[in-house]
Scaffold this motif. Structure first.
Motif, PDB file in Angstrom:
ATOM      1  N   GLY A   1      67.780  25.985  20.689  1.00 30.78           N
ATOM      2  CA  GLY A   1      68.116  27.221  20.068  1.00 30.78           C
ATOM      3  C   GLY A   1      69.172  27.804  20.232  1.00 30.78           C
ATOM      4  O   GLY A   1      69.291  28.363  18.930  1.00 30.78           O
ATOM      5  N   LEU A   2      70.282  27.400  21.228  1.00 24.18           N
ATOM      6  CA  LEU A   2      71.341  27.902  21.840  1.00 24.18           C
ATOM      7  C   LEU A   2      72.646  26.888  21.412  1.00 24.18           C
ATOM      8  O   LEU A   2      72.395  26.464  22.296  1.00 24.18           O
ATOM      9  CB  LEU A   2      71.139  28.675  22.441  1.00 24.18           C
ATOM     10  N   PRO A   3      73.598  26.717  20.742  1.00 24.68           N
ATOM     11  CA  PRO A   3      73.891  25.527  21.023  1.00 24.68           C
ATOM     12  C   PRO A   3      75.340  26.291  21.919  1.00 24.68           C
ATOM     13  O   PRO A   3      75.529  27.303  22.286  1.00 24.68           O
ATOM     14  CB  PRO A   3      74.650  25.705  19.068  1.00 24.68           C
ATOM     15  N   ALA A   4      75.549  24.614  22.127  1.00 27.55           N
ATOM     16  CA  ALA A   4      76.437  24.867  23.592  1.00 27.55           C
ATOM     17  C   ALA A   4      78.401  23.927  22.734  1.00 27.55           C
ATOM     18  O   ALA A   4      77.821  23.274  21.787  1.00 27.55           O
ATOM     19  CB  ALA A   4      76.398  23.911  24.237  1.00 27.55           C
ATOM     20  N   LEU A   5      79.736  25.122  22.797  1.00 26.79           N
ATOM     21  CA  LEU A   5      80.182  25.170  22.183  1.00 26.79           C
ATOM     22  C   LEU A   5      81.968  24.831  23.349  1.00 26.79           C
ATOM     23  O   LEU A   5      81.435  25.331  24.584  1.00 26.79           O
ATOM     24  CB  LEU A   5      80.736  26.346  21.418  1.00 26.79           C
TER      25      LEU A   5
ATOM     26  N   SER B   1      64.382  12.349  16.986  1.00 28.73           N
ATOM     27  CA  SER B   1      64.631  12.849  15.567  1.00 28.73           C
ATOM     28  C   SER B   1      65.562  13.781  15.305  1.00 28.73           C
ATOM     29  O   SER B   1      65.408  14.344  14.437  1.00 28.73           O
ATOM     30  CB  SER B   1      63.433  12.535  15.617  1.00 28.73           C
ATOM     31  N   ALA B   2      65.656  14.743  16.415  1.00 31.01           N
ATOM     32  CA  ALA B   2      66.083  16.249  15.665  1.00 31.01           C
ATOM     33  C   ALA B   2      67.500  16.168  17.096  1.00 31.01           C
ATOM     34  O   ALA B   2      67.910  15.481  17.383  1.00 31.01           O
ATOM     35  CB  ALA B   2      65.025  17.224  16.734  1.00 31.01           C
ATOM     36  N   GLY B   3      68.602  17.751  16.979  1.00 30.47           N
ATOM     37  CA  GLY B   3      69.253  17.514  17.174  1.00 30.47           C
ATOM     38  C   GLY B   3      70.817  17.815  16.194  1.00 30.47           C
ATOM     39  O   GLY B   3      70.967  17.260  14.901  1.00 30.47           O
ATOM     40  N   ALA B   4      71.782  18.015  16.829  1.00 30.98           N
ATOM     41  CA  ALA B   4      73.071  17.870  16.329  1.00 30.98           C
ATOM     42  C   ALA B   4      73.761  18.474  16.524  1.00 30.98           C
ATOM     43  O   ALA B   4      74.341  18.846  18.043  1.00 30.98           O
ATOM     44  CB  ALA B   4      72.728  19.491  14.793  1.00 30.98           C
ATOM     45  N   VAL B   5      75.378  17.442  16.126  1.00 34.02           N
ATOM     46  CA  VAL B   5      76.360  17.637  16.718  1.00 34.02           C
ATOM     47  C   VAL B   5      77.471  18.047  15.080  1.00 34.02           C
ATOM     48  O   VAL B   5      77.280  18.177  14.738  1.00 34.02           O
ATOM     49  CB  VAL B   5      76.868  16.302  16.956  1.00 34.02           C
ATOM     50  N   GLY B   6      78.675  19.429  15.517  1.00 30.23           N
ATOM     51  CA  GLY B   6      78.931  20.336  15.716  1.00 30.23           C
ATOM     52  C   GLY B   6      80.246  20.609  15.308  1.00 30.23           C
ATOM     53  O   GLY B   6      80.745  19.942  16.882  1.00 30.23           O
TER      54      GLY B   6
ATOM     55  N   GLY C   1      86.022  23.458  17.932  1.00 31.11           N
ATOM     56  CA  GLY C   1      86.150  22.578  18.949  1.00 31.11           C
ATOM     57  C   GLY C   1      85.261  21.924  18.441  1.00 31.11           C
ATOM     58  O   GLY C   1      85.196  21.816  17.601  1.00 31.11           O
ATOM     59  N   VAL C   2      83.954  21.415  19.673  1.00 31.22           N
ATOM     60  CA  VAL C   2      83.146  20.479  19.468  1.00 31.22           C
ATOM     61  C   VAL C   2      81.283  21.293  19.608  1.00 31.22           C
ATOM     62  O   VAL C   2      81.946  22.345  20.517  1.00 31.22           O
ATOM     63  CB  VAL C   2      82.681  19.355  20.729  1.00 31.22           C
ATOM     64  N   ALA C   3      80.042  21.331  18.928  1.00 32.72           N
ATOM     65  CA  ALA C   3      79.270  21.682  18.939  1.00 32.72           C
ATOM     66  C   ALA C   3      78.295  21.073  19.327  1.00 32.72           C
ATOM     67  O   ALA C   3      78.303  19.534  18.707  1.00 32.72           O
ATOM     68  CB  ALA C   3      78.671  23.198  18.380  1.00 32.72           C
ATOM     69  N   SER C   4      77.138  21.394  20.220  1.00 33.88           N
ATOM     70  CA  SER C   4      75.864  20.609  20.125  1.00 33.88           C
ATOM     71  C   SER C   4      74.936  21.430  19.964  1.00 33.88           C
ATOM     72  O   SER C   4      74.986  22.635  20.368  1.00 33.88           O
ATOM     73  CB  SER C   4      75.569  19.746  21.395  1.00 33.88           C
TER      74      SER C   4
END
Length: 780
Positions: A409-413, A437-442, A532-535
């Motif tokens: 629920g809280l992204p890492a950046l 089957s879930a998760g996101a890269v940003g 930057g990058v997020a997960s």
């Protein structure tokens, strides 16, 4: 020069780039990118790189591939290289990186006398796909985990008898937004398309014809703004200084067509087409063509193509696997591709460059290939428990890797210390490494306190998603991704922010084939913060992250040639009756006895076509001539022509003698591959000596093709004398209404004798040419 004007360059240059990325082991560290470049960009590296294609690989460098050729002839090497590869970190400075196939290790299924032509490079499903043509017809496929190989032969993708009436060569892959792969191919004189299977290793479904034209070939498709643009070349590709190659374009709402030129003409019409992207402009290059497209870090598109240096157009004879050949030198050129009014054009219409130009942007204000273990200059924000480090992986080298226990629920950046400010393009290669089957890269586009803009590859939602948050409220805009989208593979996410408008795209290879596009509105104009990058909910990897000042688009074309007032002494409206020279003694004949039926009536000159010609050593046709004015000028004729069978033609000339002339004609030419079918072309040719061949060719002829002809066609030849080089320069233009003109390319030849205005009606009998007038104007 007067025939094609110059243009001040508007592409942004990065003036304060970040530190250059370190090179992978065994590679030289990249130098600071040059501010300018001069074509050909391969000068000093290889002599030639015909039919080029280019990709930015996962190591952050650009790789170019070309047709089999004697790339080191100037260094004394006497053999060819089969599909040579070049590498660059800035698209300007290139090094030789090997060949796809060694001569002694060619695939066994090739014919013994075949040469590999026209490669096309893509990155699909985590590997590099290189398709190529065989000179004996047929299309092959090779794949690799690296842009330089080793390459695995995947056999024949398209046989010579492909279901397309033209030669099975000059192919290019394209992936649509629904994940469907397509292959485009064809040469002399039809271009076709077919869908492919899910792995892009075989054709599936019907073969559809999408374009026809004299020598049409080299199809290359990109998706931009909801349109599919088909780039292709026509005219002669490889005849040294007589090469009439020209890049043209049509567009469609479907990858299968119909593709229409800017004037609305279907590219399947049996006529030559408008939509000229690049043509010879009278400088040091001729025959620009067989293009690909690449994009720099600022978002500027670049045409990747070859051109022939007119001063050194030909190699000495070479003993190839297909016999002794005189090949043309076709080095790699790049130039800015502008999109004006929804249509692409090279340098706003100025054509190929041969002087210093603003270089592609290949270093950003923020940039990292994560080649070193240090993450100095980056800061952790967001979730807890995540670990960010650099991991070495094949092909890409060092990549940013996030591991640990992601907080749900809280992204890492991980964001840059450096802030970005203003209209920007931010991009990175991203993938999800965690299972499930879930998760996101940003991709963090802008992060400033609680204000954040992020573009996500969201595996749970199966979407490209843009979230905009100001700490109090959030908005989301998304687009679905194809059912077969593999979040474990590398994908490039690129976001452009211009003013308050954000556009995000995801693709596999940055080659104009987005799998998803999202447009959103952001509260701040431009990017205002860190990138930057997020997960979220998974572990991820990222590489090749950059933020650069967004390119400044060019919005106006260069001016077409402008005409002064009519010059009556060099013009004729063909009033009266009888022979043309009787009413106006300025007209004189070359072999006039053969044109006794060329007479004036009803305010026009009518002239049946002769079964005769002026072509190399066959000089039997009549030519009606009159003097030209001093200085630069334009000759215009209004011509009605009713030709119906192959090789009938009529038009205007600038004529020195039977073996030195420029000609613009409405020509009827056979369509290769289809019996009893002809094309109506505006054919712009020149004939002169070709001394660079071995042995020297006494007389040679080469064509290029302009816009479409009609029952009545207006023709123009614009003349300019280049005093510096003692050279005649002539540019063509055509119109079907007398007011809207398609300006085409420029032919040149050394000035010797005086030119005359000329008219012809010839080559095959049975048609009638009706010249309503010949008008001459000074060129402003």
């Amino acid at each position: 020069m007067a025939l094609l004007g110059g243009l001040a360059l508007s592409a942004s240059l990065v003036t304060a780039p970040g530190a250059a990325t370190a090179a992978p082991a065994g590679r030289a560290a990249p130098q600071a990118p040059p501010a300018t470049y001069t074509n050909p960009v391969t000068a000093g590296t290889v002599d030639t790189l015909p039919d080029p294609t280019m990709v930015r690989a996962k190591d952050g460098a650009w790789y170019a591939y070309g047709t089999t050729n004697p790339i080191f002839s100037s260094k004394g090497e006497t053999r060819e290289h089969f599909l040579p590869i070049l590498r660059s970190t800035d698209m300007v400075t290139w090094t030789y990186a090997g060949d796809v196939f060694a001569q002694e290790a060619r695939p066994s299924w090739w014919r013994s006398n075949t040469r590999a032509w026209a490669p096309d490079i893509r990155y699909l499903d985590g590997r590099y796909y290189l398709t190529y043509s065989l000179s004996t017809s047929g299309i092959g496929l090779a794949t690799s985990d690296s842009p330089t190989g080793p390459w695995t032969d995947r056999g024949q993708l398209v046989p010579p008898n492909s279901g397309c009436p033209s030669n099975a060569i000059d192919q290019a892959l394209f992936t649509d937004s629904d994940g469907t792969h397509y292959l485009y191919w064809g040469s002399y004189d039809t271009i076709c398309v077919s869908a492919m299977n899910a792995t892009a290793t075989a054709l599936r479904g019907p073969v559809t014809q999408i374009a026809r034209g004299r020598r049409a070939e080299g199809g290359f498709v990109v998706n931009r703004g909801g349109w599919y643009y088909l780039f292709y070349s026509d005219g002669g590709c490889c005849d040294g200084a007589f090469s009439g190659y020209t890049v043209k374009v049509g567009r469609s709402k479907s990858p299968r067509g119909p593709f229409l030129a800017p004037d609305g003409q279907d590219l399947m019409d049996l006529r030559s087409h408008a939509g000229i992207v690049a043509a010879a402009n009278g400088n040091t290059f001729v025959g620009p063509g067989h293009n690909a497209i690449t994009t720099d870090l600022a978002g500027q598109d670049w045409l990747v193509y070859h051109g022939i240096p007119s001063a050194t157009p030909d190699f000495p004879p070479l003993n190839t696997v297909d016999g002794v050949k005189t090949l043309s030198q076709r080095p790699l050129l790049i130039d800015r591709l502008d999109w004006i009014g929804g249509w692409p054009v090279l340098r706003a219409g100025a054509g190929p460059s041969d002087t210093p130009q603003a270089a592609p942007v290949t270093t950003g204000v923020v940039q990292s290939g994560f080649e070193t273990a240090s993450l100095a200059g980056w800061r952790l924000r967001g979730g807890k428990g995540e670990k960010w480090s650099v991991t070495q992986v094949p092909d890409a080298g060092g990549v940013l890797t996030q591991t640990g226990s992601p907080t749900k629920g809280l992204p890492a950046l991980l964001t840059s210390d450096t802030r970005v400010n203003g209209d920007s393009r931010v991009e990175a290669d991203l993938r999800i490494t965690g299972g499930g089957s879930a998760g996101a890269v940003g991709l963090v586009v802008s992060e400033r306190g609680n204000d954040r803009v992020t573009a996500w590859l969201d595996r749970g939602r199966k979407a490209l998603l843009v979230s905009v948050s100001d700490g109090k409220k959030s908005t989301e805009t998304s687009a679905p991704l194809p059912a077969g989208f593999d979040y474990d593979d590398w994908h490039n996410v690129a976001v452009e922010v211009r003013g308050h408008i954000l556009t995000a795209q995801v693709s596999e290879d940055r080659l104009g084939d987005p799998l998803g596009t999202v447009t959103a509105t952001v509260p701040d104009a431009g990017v205002r913060g860190r990138v930057g990058v997020a997960s979220l909910g998974t572990t991820v990897q990222a590489d090749n992250l950059s933020a650069a000042d967004l390119y400044v688009p060019v919005t106006e074309r260069v001016d077409d040639p402008q005409l002064g007032p009519l010059l009556p002494a060099y013009s004729d409206d063909f009033d009266g009756t009888g022979r043309p020279e009787a009413g106006d003694p300025a007209w004189t004949w070359v072999r006039g006895a053969g044109a006794a039926n060329a007479v004036k009536a009803d305010g026009a000159l009518t002239w049946p076509t002769q079964n005769a010609e002026i072509y190399t050593t066959n000089n039997t046709a009549s030519v009606l001539t009159r003097p030209t004015p001093a200085g630069d000028y334009v000759v215009e004729a209004k011509l009605a022509f009713n030709g119906t069978r192959g090789n009938q033609q009529a038009g205007i000339l600038l004529y020195e003698n039977d073996d030195r002339w420029f000609k613009l004609a409405h020509s009827v030419l056979p369509l290769t591959g289809l019996a009893n079918t002809v094309l109506h072309q505006t054919e712009f040719g020149k004939e002169a000596e070709r001394p660079t061949t071995v042995p020297a060719t006494a007389v040679f002829n080469g064509p290029m093709f302009g816009g479409p002809p009609a029952v009545t066609t207006w023709l123009r030849l614009a003349y300019h004398y280049d005093a510096v080089h003692n050279e005649n320069e002539v540019r063509m233009a055509t119109s079907t209404d007398g007011s809207s003109w398609t300006w085409g390319g420029v032919w040149t030849m050394p000035k010797r004798g005086d030119l005359k205005i000329g008219l012809v009606s010839m080559n095959a009998s049975g048609a009638l040419a009706t010249f309503d007038y010949v008008h001459t104007y000074p060129l402003k």
